[in-house]
Motif scaffolding. Structure first.
Motif, PDB file in Angstrom:
ATOM      1  N   UNK A  45       0.831  -1.192   0.000  1.00  0.00           N
ATOM      2  CA  UNK A  45       0.000   0.000   0.000  1.00  0.00           C
ATOM      3  C   UNK A  45       0.865   1.241   0.000  1.00  0.00           C
ATOM      4  N   UNK A  46       0.429   2.233  -0.721  1.00  0.00           N
ATOM      5  CA  UNK A  46       1.106   3.528  -0.738  1.00  0.00           C
ATOM      6  C   UNK A  46       0.052   4.599  -0.461  1.00  0.00           C
ATOM      7  N   UNK A  47       0.348   5.489   0.450  1.00  0.00           N
ATOM      8  CA  UNK A  47      -0.525   6.627   0.713  1.00  0.00           C
ATOM      9  C   UNK A  47       0.193   7.894   0.288  1.00  0.00           C
ATOM     10  N   UNK A  48      -0.534   8.762  -0.388  1.00  0.00           N
ATOM     11  CA  UNK A  48       0.028  10.004  -0.907  1.00  0.00           C
ATOM     12  C   UNK A  48      -0.753  11.184  -0.343  1.00  0.00           C
ATOM     13  N   UNK A  49      -0.038  12.169   0.177  1.00  0.00           N
ATOM     14  CA  UNK A  49      -0.681  13.341   0.761  1.00  0.00           C
ATOM     15  C   UNK A  49      -0.051  14.598   0.171  1.00  0.00           C
ATOM     16  N   UNK A  50      -0.856  15.360  -0.577  1.00  0.00           N
ATOM     17  CA  UNK A  50      -0.377  16.601  -1.186  1.00  0.00           C
ATOM     18  C   UNK A  50      -0.546  17.779  -0.230  1.00  0.00           C
ATOM     19  N   UNK A  51       0.301  18.777  -0.401  1.00  0.00           N
ATOM     20  CA  UNK A  51       0.191  20.028   0.353  1.00  0.00           C
ATOM     21  C   UNK A  51       0.829  21.144  -0.453  1.00  0.00           C
ATOM     22  N   UNK A  77      -4.697  19.814  -7.956  1.00  0.00           N
ATOM     23  CA  UNK A  77      -3.496  19.096  -8.368  1.00  0.00           C
ATOM     24  C   UNK A  77      -3.370  17.810  -7.563  1.00  0.00           C
ATOM     25  N   UNK A  78      -3.106  16.712  -8.285  1.00  0.00           N
ATOM     26  CA  UNK A  78      -2.988  15.393  -7.675  1.00  0.00           C
ATOM     27  C   UNK A  78      -1.607  14.806  -7.960  1.00  0.00           C
ATOM     28  N   UNK A  79      -1.032  14.137  -6.966  1.00  0.00           N
ATOM     29  CA  UNK A  79       0.143  13.334  -7.269  1.00  0.00           C
ATOM     30  C   UNK A  79      -0.283  11.876  -7.365  1.00  0.00           C
ATOM     31  N   UNK A  80       0.524  11.107  -8.090  1.00  0.00           N
ATOM     32  CA  UNK A  80       0.189   9.712  -8.342  1.00  0.00           C
ATOM     33  C   UNK A  80       1.461   8.884  -8.412  1.00  0.00           C
ATOM     34  N   UNK A  81       1.341   7.605  -8.076  1.00  0.00           N
ATOM     35  CA  UNK A  81       2.481   6.701  -8.061  1.00  0.00           C
ATOM     36  C   UNK A  81       2.237   5.528  -8.995  1.00  0.00           C
ATOM     37  N   UNK A  82       3.257   5.216  -9.788  1.00  0.00           N
ATOM     38  CA  UNK A  82       3.239   4.064 -10.697  1.00  0.00           C
ATOM     39  C   UNK A  82       4.305   3.121 -10.153  1.00  0.00           C
ATOM     40  N   UNK A  83       3.852   2.122  -9.401  1.00  0.00           N
ATOM     41  CA  UNK A  83       4.773   1.295  -8.625  1.00  0.00           C
ATOM     42  C   UNK A  83       5.672   0.429  -9.490  1.00  0.00           C
ATOM     43  N   UNK A  84       6.949   0.352  -9.091  1.00  0.00           N
ATOM     44  CA  UNK A  84       7.888  -0.577  -9.691  1.00  0.00           C
ATOM     45  C   UNK A  84       8.148  -0.351 -11.156  1.00  0.00           C
ATOM     46  N   UNK A  85       7.896   0.863 -11.646  1.00  0.00           N
ATOM     47  CA  UNK A  85       8.036   1.114 -13.076  1.00  0.00           C
ATOM     48  C   UNK A  85       9.267   1.954 -13.382  1.00  0.00           C
ATOM     49  N   UNK A 115      -1.692   4.556  -7.460  1.00  0.00           N
ATOM     50  CA  UNK A 115      -2.172   5.236  -6.253  1.00  0.00           C
ATOM     51  C   UNK A 115      -2.236   6.741  -6.501  1.00  0.00           C
ATOM     52  N   UNK A 116      -3.211   7.357  -5.835  1.00  0.00           N
ATOM     53  CA  UNK A 116      -3.470   8.784  -6.004  1.00  0.00           C
ATOM     54  C   UNK A 116      -3.638   9.455  -4.647  1.00  0.00           C
ATOM     55  N   UNK A 117      -3.213  10.714  -4.569  1.00  0.00           N
ATOM     56  CA  UNK A 117      -3.494  11.513  -3.397  1.00  0.00           C
ATOM     57  C   UNK A 117      -4.881  12.118  -3.471  1.00  0.00           C
ATOM     58  N   UNK A 118      -5.220  12.897  -2.445  1.00  0.00           N
ATOM     59  CA  UNK A 118      -6.560  13.476  -2.364  1.00  0.00           C
ATOM     60  C   UNK A 118      -6.663  14.799  -3.099  1.00  0.00           C
TER      61      UNK A 118
END
Length: 125
Positions: A1-7, A94-102, A114-117
């Motif tokens: 699991x990955x959690x993303x929090x933008x600020x 604006x959203x950040x996102x993760x593309x795992x293992x790529x 995974x995406x932030x809020x």
């Protein structure tokens, strides 16, 4: 699991600057492509920028080249978006996102796991 929090979002005048941050949890952060996307009211989510796991490679949307810069600090599990010379048309969530293992830089939202809020950026004219 990955959690993303933008600020870092907020209200800024045209021509101003903001720096967005995205803090990630999880040990896979350093092995992930990270991306920034944005969505304005009534519009589809659009690609802004992406960065490789090492930080050595980046890609940008044509509309932000030369004004926005993506970077990352794997020791802090954080990716940044430095936004300069902002325009009213940059107003969006604006959203950040993760593309795992790529190792593949992609501008397509469906590739990201995974995406932030999201964080609101408003640029006044």
């Amino acid at each position: 699991q990955v959690q993303l929090v933008e600020s870092g979002g907020g209200l800024v005048q045209a021509g101003g600057s903001l720096r967005l941050s995205c803090a990630a949890s999880g040990r896979t952060f350093s092995r992930s492509v990270m991306g920034w996307f944005r969505q304005a009211p009534g519009k589809e989510r659009e690609f802004v920028a992406a960065i490789s796991w090492s930080g050595g490679n980046t890609i940008y949307a044509d509309s932000v080249k030369g004004r926005l810069t993506i970077s990352r600090d794997n020791a802090k599990n954080t990716v940044y978006l430095q936004m300069n010379s902002l325009k009213p048309e940059d107003t969006a969530v604006y959203y950040c996102a993760a593309y795992l293992g790529s190792t593949y830089l992609t501008r397509y939202p469906y590739d990201y796991d995974y995406w932030g809020q999201g964080t609101q950026v408003t640029v006044s004219s």
